[in-house]
Design an enzyme around this catalytic site. Structure first.
Site, PDB file in Angstrom:
ATOM      1  N   GLU A   1       0.759  -1.415   0.031  1.00 26.21           N
ATOM      2  CA  GLU A   1       0.139  -0.134   0.147  1.00 26.21           C
ATOM      3  C   GLU A   1       0.553   1.133   0.271  1.00 26.21           C
ATOM      4  O   GLU A   1       2.069   1.259   0.096  1.00 26.21           O
ATOM      5  CB  GLU A   1      -0.883   0.232   0.902  1.00 26.21           C
ATOM      6  CG  GLU A   1      -2.407  -0.774   0.787  1.00 26.21           C
ATOM      7  CD  GLU A   1      -3.181   0.701   0.215  1.00 26.21           C
ATOM      8  OE1 GLU A   1      -2.276   1.443   0.201  1.00 26.21           O
ATOM      9  OE2 GLU A   1      -4.016   0.655  -0.025  1.00 26.21           O
TER      10      GLU A   1
ATOM     11  N   ARG B   1      -8.712  -0.031  12.818  1.00 19.45           N
ATOM     12  CA  ARG B   1      -6.860  -0.145  12.253  1.00 19.45           C
ATOM     13  C   ARG B   1      -6.535   1.139  11.301  1.00 19.45           C
ATOM     14  O   ARG B   1      -7.966   1.851  11.120  1.00 19.45           O
ATOM     15  CB  ARG B   1      -5.883  -0.821  11.380  1.00 19.45           C
ATOM     16  CG  ARG B   1      -6.372  -1.269  10.103  1.00 19.45           C
ATOM     17  CD  ARG B   1      -6.011  -2.318   9.911  1.00 19.45           C
ATOM     18  NE  ARG B   1      -6.345  -2.458   8.764  1.00 19.45           N
ATOM     19  CZ  ARG B   1      -6.054  -2.256   7.472  1.00 19.45           C
ATOM     20  NH1 ARG B   1      -5.443  -1.354   6.640  1.00 19.45           N
ATOM     21  NH2 ARG B   1      -6.923  -2.978   6.120  1.00 19.45           N
TER      22      ARG B   1
ATOM     23  N   ASN C   1      -5.827   3.173   8.201  1.00 18.74           N
ATOM     24  CA  ASN C   1      -5.782   3.252   6.640  1.00 18.74           C
ATOM     25  C   ASN C   1      -4.652   4.254   5.752  1.00 18.74           C
ATOM     26  O   ASN C   1      -3.684   4.873   6.803  1.00 18.74           O
ATOM     27  CB  ASN C   1      -6.515   2.563   6.510  1.00 18.74           C
ATOM     28  CG  ASN C   1      -6.585   1.213   5.200  1.00 18.74           C
ATOM     29  OD1 ASN C   1      -6.021   0.713   5.064  1.00 18.74           O
ATOM     30  ND2 ASN C   1      -8.045   1.950   3.773  1.00 18.74           N
TER      31      ASN C   1
ATOM     32  N   ASN D   1     -10.101   5.358   2.353  1.00 21.29           N
ATOM     33  CA  ASN D   1      -9.010   4.640   1.223  1.00 21.29           C
ATOM     34  C   ASN D   1      -8.527   6.280   0.321  1.00 21.29           C
ATOM     35  O   ASN D   1      -8.170   7.449   1.536  1.00 21.29           O
ATOM     36  CB  ASN D   1      -9.529   4.022   0.663  1.00 21.29           C
ATOM     37  CG  ASN D   1      -8.819   3.187   0.510  1.00 21.29           C
ATOM     38  OD1 ASN D   1      -7.648   2.759   0.321  1.00 21.29           O
ATOM     39  ND2 ASN D   1      -9.806   1.415   1.043  1.00 21.29           N
TER      40      ASN D   1
ATOM     41  N   ASP E   1      -8.944   1.684  -4.517  1.00 18.10           N
ATOM     42  CA  ASP E   1      -8.853   2.328  -3.422  1.00 18.10           C
ATOM     43  C   ASP E   1      -8.101   3.585  -3.067  1.00 18.10           C
ATOM     44  O   ASP E   1      -8.813   4.514  -2.667  1.00 18.10           O
ATOM     45  CB  ASP E   1      -8.077   0.799  -3.337  1.00 18.10           C
ATOM     46  CG  ASP E   1      -7.589   0.522  -2.621  1.00 18.10           C
ATOM     47  OD1 ASP E   1      -6.705   1.270  -1.386  1.00 18.10           O
ATOM     48  OD2 ASP E   1      -6.926  -0.973  -2.246  1.00 18.10           O
TER      49      ASP E   1
END
Length: 283
Positions: A18, A98, A100, A146, A194
């Site tokens: 990522e 969590r 991102n 995202n 994403d």
């Protein structure tokens, strides 16, 4: 309109690759493996790579104005100083949640997203974090926070909450994001949006999870380019290299029974376009 010009920058087996980010001061690309709790760097001029393990899942890593890195971690936002020492800037553990993706706004603030591990709707947030650690929750009802980015003039902010299948756009003034509206809706079967990046022409490049592609949309939301890729779970993209013309793309292996060989690798499309210098975190 469709191109197959990718190269393999770093062959890897990242679980959830990522967050590619060009660190202009260091002349290197930073990328991460969220679920592998790893921060990677790659210098395309020398081929030099580094890997650093974090103590918890890491959602995003960005350069800081004074050197060092800011990390969007499971339990909050932390700072890594140039001498490698770590400290929390904002510590807010939430069970089941969590960090991102995150992005640095034109004013140097970090727009940091969170999500629940189970991806429950409304379980995630998007917050604005300033260099002194002040936190303002901007959106408190997202599922999978995202891609976030800004237009070249700083007047628009783009944002993706992946399960909505949309890229949304906000008006952005004085550090405020208002008037949210859809820019693009990703059709069924093309995957989920994403990560994103915005180029110097104001076009929005969107990574498609389960779509095996990156798409470029004009500021009007018209699809004008598709880069097909050899990995189904494409997570994020960013321009890098000395003239910001190479598009770096991260991919993931997580959840695939038989991941294709390049799933988890860092890919690059040389000369894909013209990126913008990204602001560094002012803290």
């Amino acid at each position: 309109m469709t191109h197959h010009m990718y190269e393999v920058a770093v062959r890897a087996e990242a679980t959830l690759g990522e967050g590619p980010t060009w660190d202009a001061a260091a002349g290197r690309l930073i990328w991460i493996d969220i679920l592998g709790s790893r921060v990677h760097t790659y210098d395309p001029a020398t081929g030099r790579r580094t890997v650093r393990t974090t103590e918890q899942h890491v959602g995003a890593v960005k350069p800081r104005t004074g050197g060092g890195l800011v990390l969007n971690l499971r339990d909050g936002v932390g700072l890594l100083d140039p001498d490698d020492s770590f400290r929390w800037l904002h510590h807010e553990p939430v069970p089941g949640r969590r960090a991102n993706d995150a992005a640095v706004a034109p004013d140097g603030s970090l727009w940091a997203g969170t999500m629940r591990y189970d991806e429950a709707p409304g379980g995630g947030t998007l917050s604005r974090v300033t260099g002194d650690g002040a936190v303002e929750v901007i959106l408190d009802d997202v599922a999978v926070s995202n891609g976030t980015g800004w237009s070249p003039d700083g007047r628009l902010m783009y944002y993706i909450d992946s399960p909505t299948r949309r890229v949304d756009v906000f008006d952005f003034t004085d550090g405020r994001a208002v008037n949210r509206r859809p820019l693009v809706e990703i059709e069924e079967g093309a995957g989920f949006p994403d990560g994103l990046t915005v180029d110097a022409d104001g076009c929005v490049w969107v990574a498609l999870w389960e779509g095996a592609a990156v798409r470029r949309y004009t500021p009007a939301g018209v699809l004008d380019r598709v880069i097909e890729l050899p990995a189904p779970r494409v997570t994020a993209c960013a321009f890098g290299g000395p003239d910001l013309s190479d598009l770096y793309i991260t991919t993931a292996r997580v959840g695939l029974d038989a991941p294709p060989p390049l799933s988890g690798s860092l890919l690059v499309v040389p000369g894909a376009g013209k990126g913008m210098t990204q602001p560094t975190f002012a803290g």
